[in-house]
Design a protein around this motif. Structure first.
Motif, PDB file in Angstrom:
ATOM      1  N   ILE A   1      28.416  67.069  18.821  1.00 16.31           N
ATOM      2  CA  ILE A   1      29.093  65.761  19.396  1.00 16.31           C
ATOM      3  C   ILE A   1      28.167  65.286  20.028  1.00 16.31           C
ATOM      4  O   ILE A   1      27.131  65.319  20.520  1.00 16.31           O
ATOM      5  CB  ILE A   1      30.434  66.312  20.940  1.00 16.31           C
ATOM      6  N   SER A   2      28.138  63.873  19.508  1.00 17.18           N
ATOM      7  CA  SER A   2      26.662  63.252  19.773  1.00 17.18           C
ATOM      8  C   SER A   2      27.373  61.851  20.803  1.00 17.18           C
ATOM      9  O   SER A   2      28.570  61.420  20.333  1.00 17.18           O
ATOM     10  CB  SER A   2      26.196  61.729  19.003  1.00 17.18           C
ATOM     11  N   HIS A   3      27.546  61.322  21.711  1.00 18.88           N
ATOM     12  CA  HIS A   3      28.007  60.344  22.723  1.00 18.88           C
ATOM     13  C   HIS A   3      26.447  59.709  23.673  1.00 18.88           C
ATOM     14  O   HIS A   3      25.605  60.081  23.310  1.00 18.88           O
ATOM     15  CB  HIS A   3      28.570  61.203  23.574  1.00 18.88           C
TER      16      HIS A   3
ATOM     17  N   ALA B   1      25.870  66.814  22.640  1.00 17.22           N
ATOM     18  CA  ALA B   1      25.946  68.295  22.645  1.00 17.22           C
ATOM     19  C   ALA B   1      26.917  68.879  21.967  1.00 17.22           C
ATOM     20  O   ALA B   1      26.763  69.017  21.092  1.00 17.22           O
ATOM     21  CB  ALA B   1      27.826  68.169  24.116  1.00 17.22           C
ATOM     22  N   ARG B   2      26.226  70.544  22.012  1.00 15.11           N
ATOM     23  CA  ARG B   2      26.327  71.338  21.071  1.00 15.11           C
ATOM     24  C   ARG B   2      27.054  72.570  21.632  1.00 15.11           C
ATOM     25  O   ARG B   2      26.549  72.554  22.742  1.00 15.11           O
ATOM     26  CB  ARG B   2      25.904  71.550  19.773  1.00 15.11           C
TER      27      ARG B   2
ATOM     28  N   ALA C   1      20.785  64.900  27.737  1.00 10.73           N
ATOM     29  CA  ALA C   1      21.214  63.554  27.809  1.00 10.73           C
ATOM     30  C   ALA C   1      19.957  63.145  27.446  1.00 10.73           C
ATOM     31  O   ALA C   1      18.999  63.594  27.471  1.00 10.73           O
ATOM     32  CB  ALA C   1      21.275  63.406  29.962  1.00 10.73           C
ATOM     33  N   ARG C   2      20.317  61.455  27.128  1.00 11.64           N
ATOM     34  CA  ARG C   2      19.652  60.594  26.601  1.00 11.64           C
ATOM     35  C   ARG C   2      18.262  60.785  27.854  1.00 11.64           C
ATOM     36  O   ARG C   2      18.617  60.150  28.843  1.00 11.64           O
ATOM     37  CB  ARG C   2      20.094  59.373  26.052  1.00 11.64           C
TER      38      ARG C   2
ATOM     39  N   GLY D   1      17.476  69.890  27.648  1.00 13.85           N
ATOM     40  CA  GLY D   1      18.479  70.064  27.955  1.00 13.85           C
ATOM     41  C   GLY D   1      19.194  71.833  28.726  1.00 13.85           C
ATOM     42  O   GLY D   1      18.319  71.838  29.313  1.00 13.85           O
ATOM     43  N   ARG D   2      20.757  71.492  29.161  1.00 20.83           N
ATOM     44  CA  ARG D   2      21.096  72.375  30.321  1.00 20.83           C
ATOM     45  C   ARG D   2      22.040  73.321  29.417  1.00 20.83           C
ATOM     46  O   ARG D   2      23.261  72.680  28.748  1.00 20.83           O
ATOM     47  CB  ARG D   2      21.521  71.467  31.612  1.00 20.83           C
ATOM     48  N   ALA D   3      21.597  74.670  29.755  1.00 26.16           N
ATOM     49  CA  ALA D   3      23.119  75.359  29.079  1.00 26.16           C
ATOM     50  C   ALA D   3      23.915  75.747  30.391  1.00 26.16           C
ATOM     51  O   ALA D   3      23.578  76.388  30.736  1.00 26.16           O
ATOM     52  CB  ALA D   3      22.233  75.980  28.422  1.00 26.16           C
TER      53      ALA D   3
END
Length: 354
Positions: A266-268, A273-274, A284-285, A290-292
């Motif tokens: 998902i691109s926001h 997010a994947r 986050a942009r 990133g965080r998992a």
């Protein structure tokens, strides 16, 4: 909801917990076992079940210690407060109309009918008579929906692209489970799109807060004796121009421990997010890392959650978290996809006439 049951002989006629009497129609449906936890809750009594497939009825009646009725018609004559409908898609609308005529609230499995015309008629009747009807689009009560909510920074207008892949077990699993009718378009209405794709049609519409308006689709069927799609890819667009891709199929070599292939990206505007297996990764942009986190993606876990939510909404005079309007939109999108396939994948408008 049933009125309280009273115990005579106690001071001030002490009230005990109300009993809600439940009728379950066609328990051979593969989703029915996923509701057993809720049906065993205190204050819930299953007064009767039916099984027109003559497959699982005796076993379920023993499990729930209730009566197995010889037909849906016989069960309809029983006295109950709430119904669960798991019938063949070709029989759903007729049964739903009978329940509405009696003013009985119920949960009905998607797609709620064989086609858009049937589902729209049921929705109109339910609204006319003010009957509560919930439809288990269980992604709405899932952990994933919470993770992708505005509270987590995923505002509806920020979605740019949403892609979901949900591949479940082969068509033979329906045959083993006493639901061979699912392979016949005359009784099922459609295949993987209508059975599992509708969850992601609804999820995309929910996350973006806008109905899907156009669809381009491709489908394939592999077994010569199967008349529904075993594989489908839908590219969807809403009025805001947000794009979603939904890939479904009856292609995964499933086992009890490993039932399906579910993945998404998902691109926001706020983040990307994947997800796959039990992991959700969000970057986050403007951030280096990133965080998992670990997330429950097994959709089977949310059917009893949804049923309990339906009972709570009914008791509190609230609308269902998902109902016939959402089902109508989902099947309208599916039918637009079928028209697109017949037109070599050309985009088709969705009939959102409600």
């Amino acid at each position: 909801m049933a009125a309280p049951t009273w115990i005579d002989g106690l001071d001030d006629r002490t009230a005990v917990e109300p009993i809600m009497r439940i009728a379950v129609f066609d328990v051979s449906h593969w989703h029915f076992p996923l509701y057993l936890s809720a049906l065993r809750d205190p204050g819930v009594q299953v007064v009767g079940i039916s099984d027109t497939a003559s497959f699982a009825g005796s076993t379920v009646a023993d499990q729930l210690k209730c009566k197995l009725y010889g037909s849906n018609e016989e069960l309809l004559n029983e006295d109950f407060d709430f119904a669960l409908v798991f019938s063949r898609h070709s029989e759903m609308a007729g049964l739903a109309e009978r329940l509405i005529a009696r003013g009985i609230p119920f949960l009905i499995e998607k797609p709620c009918g064989l086609n858009l015309q049937e589902v729209r008629r049921v929705r109109q009747l339910a609204e006319k008579h003010g009957v509560y009807v919930s439809v288990p689009f269980i992604m709405r009560v899932s952990d994933l929906a919470t993770c992708l909510s505005p509270a987590e920074g995923f505002t509806p207008e920020g979605y740019q692209h949403l892609s979901f892949r949900f591949i479940v077990g082969p068509v033979a699993r329906y045959e083993r489970g006493g639901c061979s009718w699912m392979l016949d378009k005359r009784h099922a209405g459609g295949g993987s799109t209508l059975n599992v794709g509708v969850h992601f049609i609804d999820l995309i519409s929910t996350l973006t807060n806008g109905p899907i308006t156009h669809v381009s689709a491709q489908m394939r069927t592999y077994r010569p004796d199967v008349t529904v799609e075993e594989q489908a890819v839908f590219t969807c667009r809403n009025a805001a121009g947000q794009i979603g891709v939904i890939e479904t199929g009856y292609l995964y070599p499933s086992t009890a421990e490993d039932q399906r292939d579910f993945a998404f990206s998902i691109s926001h505007t706020s983040a990307y997010a994947r997800g796959y297996a039990d992991q959700l990764y969000i970057k986050a942009r403007g951030q280096q890392q990133g965080r998992a986190t670990k997330v429950e993606y097994n959709t089977d876990e949310f059917y009893s959650v949804f049923l309990r939510r339906s009972w709570a909404d009914l008791a509190n005079d609230c609308p269902p978290v998902a109902g016939l309007r959402e089902a109508e939109h989902a099947i309208a999108v599916v039918e637009a996809g079928y028209r697109s396939v017949a037109n070599d994948g050309a985009p088709e408008p969705v009939d959102n006439a409600f």
